[in-house]
Design a protein around this motif. Structure first.
Motif, PDB file in Angstrom:
ATOM      1  N   ASN A  83       0.580  -1.526  -0.183  1.00  0.00           N
ATOM      2  CA  ASN A  83       0.179   0.371   0.224  1.00  0.00           C
ATOM      3  C   ASN A  83       1.542   1.481  -0.121  1.00  0.00           C
ATOM      4  O   ASN A  83       0.311   1.910   0.823  1.00  0.00           O
ATOM      5  CB  ASN A  83      -0.947   0.789   1.305  1.00  0.00           C
ATOM      6  N   GLY A 121      -4.090   1.163   4.434  1.00  0.00           N
ATOM      7  CA  GLY A 121      -4.805   1.693   2.580  1.00  0.00           C
ATOM      8  C   GLY A 121      -3.389   2.389   2.077  1.00  0.00           C
ATOM      9  O   GLY A 121      -2.872   3.163   2.943  1.00  0.00           O
ATOM     10  N   ALA A 122      -3.968   2.469   0.547  1.00  0.00           N
ATOM     11  CA  ALA A 122      -2.750   2.973  -0.384  1.00  0.00           C
ATOM     12  C   ALA A 122      -2.958   4.225   0.167  1.00  0.00           C
ATOM     13  O   ALA A 122      -3.959   4.985   0.757  1.00  0.00           O
ATOM     14  CB  ALA A 122      -3.038   3.460  -1.942  1.00  0.00           C
TER      15      ALA A 122
END
Length: 173
Positions: A86, A130-131
């Motif tokens: 991520n 998350g990214a």
């Protein structure tokens, strides 16, 4: 068995052993190689096997699902940047006694079991982020438009400052 027979037998055995090792060290460049470093996803792990062991301790043996890249950042102390899937990063630093995990600015000495567990939890936390969000940054800075005055009009002159009006004070009785 006499002493001379025993010596001859040892000599023949030694020759057989050395003959096997000489054959196994020969490299045939025309035949396809059994071990190829090109197939390894992270070649730095081949050069630093203790790094591989540490990553397996922190992320299990299926670490390649979670890691995008491993970069060798500094030679002394040997530092590696681990880029997760991520795009979050953490660092592993090799010292004489142990590895140090640096996650979100906090250092974890992996020699201590409690700090190793804390490091594992910190890595799990950044994996859950998350990214990374990349802000839309314009590639070119907009150039402000220069207003050109029409040729037939004269440019405006700044208004002259008016002096402040004097206050009149009523006479006191």
């Amino acid at each position: 068995m006499t002493k001379d027979e025993f010596k001859d037998k040892i000599k023949t055995l030694v020759k057989q052993v050395y003959a096997k090792t000489e054959k196994s060290t020969e490299i045939d460049l025309d035949s396809p190689s059994v071990v190829s470093l090109d197939n390894v996803r992270f070649p730095v792990l081949v050069k630093f096997p203790t790094l591989s062991d540490t990553i397996v301790k922190l992320l299990t043996d299926q670490y390649d699902l979670f890691i995008k890249d491993i970069e060798w950042v500094a030679p002394r102390p040997t530092t590696f940047r681990i880029i997760l899937a991520n795009d979050q990063v953490f660092y592993l630093i090799f010292t004489d006694r142990t590895w140090i995990g640096k996650v979100e600015g906090k250092k974890y000495y992996l020699l201590n079991l409690s700090e190793e567990q804390n490091c594992i939890e910190a890595i799990a936390r950044i994996l859950s982020y998350g990214a990374k969000v990349v802000a839309d940054v314009p590639t070119e800075t907009p150039v402000p438009e220069t207003s050109s005055a029409p040729e037939d009009e004269a440019p405006e002159e700044p208004a002259a400052e008016t002096p402040p009006a004097e206050e009149t004070v009523p006479p006191q009785a």
